[in-house]
Design an enzyme around this catalytic site. Structure first.
Site, PDB file in Angstrom:
ATOM      1  CB  CYS A   1     -24.464 -60.854 -10.651  1.00  0.00           C
ATOM      2  SG  CYS A   1     -24.615 -59.893  -9.143  1.00  0.00           S
TER       3      CYS A   1
ATOM      4  CG  HIS B   1     -29.368 -57.946 -11.283  1.00  0.00           C
ATOM      5  ND1 HIS B   1     -29.133 -59.200 -11.820  1.00  0.00           N
ATOM      6  CD2 HIS B   1     -28.182 -57.563 -10.716  1.00  0.00           C
ATOM      7  CE1 HIS B   1     -27.871 -59.544 -11.592  1.00  0.00           C
ATOM      8  NE2 HIS B   1     -27.279 -58.580 -10.916  1.00  0.00           N
TER       9      HIS B   1
END
Ligand code: COA
Length: 383
Positions: A84, A331
């Site tokens: 991420c 996200h």
């Protein structure tokens, strides 16, 4: 460091069923070129931030894939991956290649397409960022952050209401961001009554599965070249154990502390000098950990301050996650770290519209990979 943010571009984040990665890349990159007043021929290198295209889309080799798609033929182009934190790492890589003197302008494209796939497939693909033991034992990222949340609750008496307040604030900020995945306002009660995903984290404590792309053009402004209004004054990366079980502390992400301290030294500033920050709130507990590990609050003090509104738009001290953060804006993992640079650039240019933090001059981005195995911190300054 003489690195300017010359151009920014971003797509809407969310469930973009009818939009391909190719068209997301066009939209973000062309917007960044228009913003910078440049042509593709002005770009010396294209760096792609992405985590899951191989596992979910069977497409690796993203450098050649997107340089062909965007007509950036023959320039160097390659992918950077750090789970991420891929977006932040790609920006860090671009900065270092600019500082090396080889290039004048580098474009970074962060992109991820997640919602075309079954959630259980996406969850197990995301666990590529964890350890083999974590995968074999069936841990997911909501589970990993639930372990961190439990430890913080036990040590600092953090409550589920305080966790829920993070989601309420970030959905409020997202409601003011046209690019955000969610525009719905939440209440603490609504968060606490949403389905339990991994105790104590509920559906509305989690960042969603998202599609989206963001692009930035960075320029080396050495040798008297005109500086733009936003400069990157620090770029630091730190790592920690891949797995949660190997950590000395479950209430601190050491990689955040190390990257942040190095970034403050590089920028010659203190945490109190930051007026606006985009931090990695993949789960509500993650924002509380970030606020403390970045040095904005003492350990155990971030959650009460957040509940008092000290990090909400309108606060005179520090506003956190004006984009809506990962929680409210969405996200799409490879795009997140690049989106953070886009948001802080807008804040420092004074062009963030209803999300504008008045008088913002110094901003920070904080991008985490996995459960804290990688952390990237950037500090940006308006001129
Ligand atoms: N926040 C707010 N709303 C959400 C949401 C979230 N995180 N996730 C889903 N929703 C909404 C959806 O829009 C949908 O609303 P609708 O019925 O009005 O359309 C509803 O909740 C159900 O969504 P669904 O897609 O069925 O949820 P899901 O059960 O498949 O997935 C999670 C929910 C929380 C498990 C999933 O979003 C997830 O795994 N998040 C974490 C991602 C992650 O680990 N990222 C890496 C971080 S390190």
């Amino acid at each position: 460091m003489n690195i300017s943010v010359t151009g920014i571009g971003i797509t809407k984040f969310g469930e973009l069923w009818g939009v391909s990665p190719r068209s997301m890349a066009h939209e973000a990159c062309e917007a960044a070129l228009v913003d910078a007043g440049l042509d593709p021929s002005d770009i010396d290198c294209l760096i792609i931030a992405n985590m899951l295209s191989g596992m979910l889309g069977a497409q690796e080799h993203l450098g050649a894939f997107f340089s062909e798609e965007l007509d950036f033929f023959h320039i160097p182009s390659y992918k950077v991956e750090g789970a991420c934190a891929s977006g932040g790492l790609a920006v860090h890589t671009a900065i270092n290649s600019l500082l090396g003197g080889e290039y004048t302008r580098v474009m970074v494209l962060g992109i991820e397409k997640m919602t075309d796939h079954k959630p259980e497939l996406v969850s197990s693909a995301l666990m590529g960022a964890g350890t083999n033991e974590e995968r074999l034992s069936g841990l997911t990222f909501p589970g990993a952050y639930a372990i961190l949340a439990k430890a913080h609750m036990e040590r600092y008496k953090t409550t589920e209401e305080q966790l829920a307040s993070v989601a309420v604030k970030n959905h409020y900020h997202a409601s003011l961001n046209p690019k955000a995945q969610f525009h719905s306002l939440l209440t603490v009660e609504k968060v606490m009554h949403s389905a339990c995903v991994a105790d104590p984290l509920r559906l509305l404590d989690c960042s969603p599965i998202s599609d989206g792309a963001a692009a930035v053009i960075l320029q080396n402004t050495e040798n008297g070249k005109r500086k733009t209004e936003v400069q990157i004054i620090a770029s630091q990366v730190a790592t920690d154990t891949l797995g949660v079980a190997q950590r000395k502390s479950l209430t601190t992400l050491k990689a955040t502390e190390v990257a942040a301290q190095k970034a403050y030294r590089q920028a010659h500033i203190l945490p109190k000098d930051i007026q606006v920050a985009e931090v990695h709130d993949c789960f509500t507990i993650a924002e509380i950990l970030a606020m403390e590990d970045l040095g904005f609050f003492e350990k155990g003090k971030a959650a009460p301050a957040l509940v008092r509104g000290e990090t909400t738009l309108g606060s005179k001290q520090l506003v956190v996650n004006t984009s809506g953060g990962l929680k409210g804006c969405g996200h799409p993992v490879g795009a997140t770290g690049v989106k953070q640079i886009v948001e802080i650039t807008q804040q420092l240019r004074g062009s963030a519209g209803k999300r504008q933090v008045n008088g913002a001059r110094i901003g920070l981005t904080h991008n985490v990979g996995g459960s804290g195995g990688t952390c990237v911190v950037h500090i940006l300054k308006g001129i």
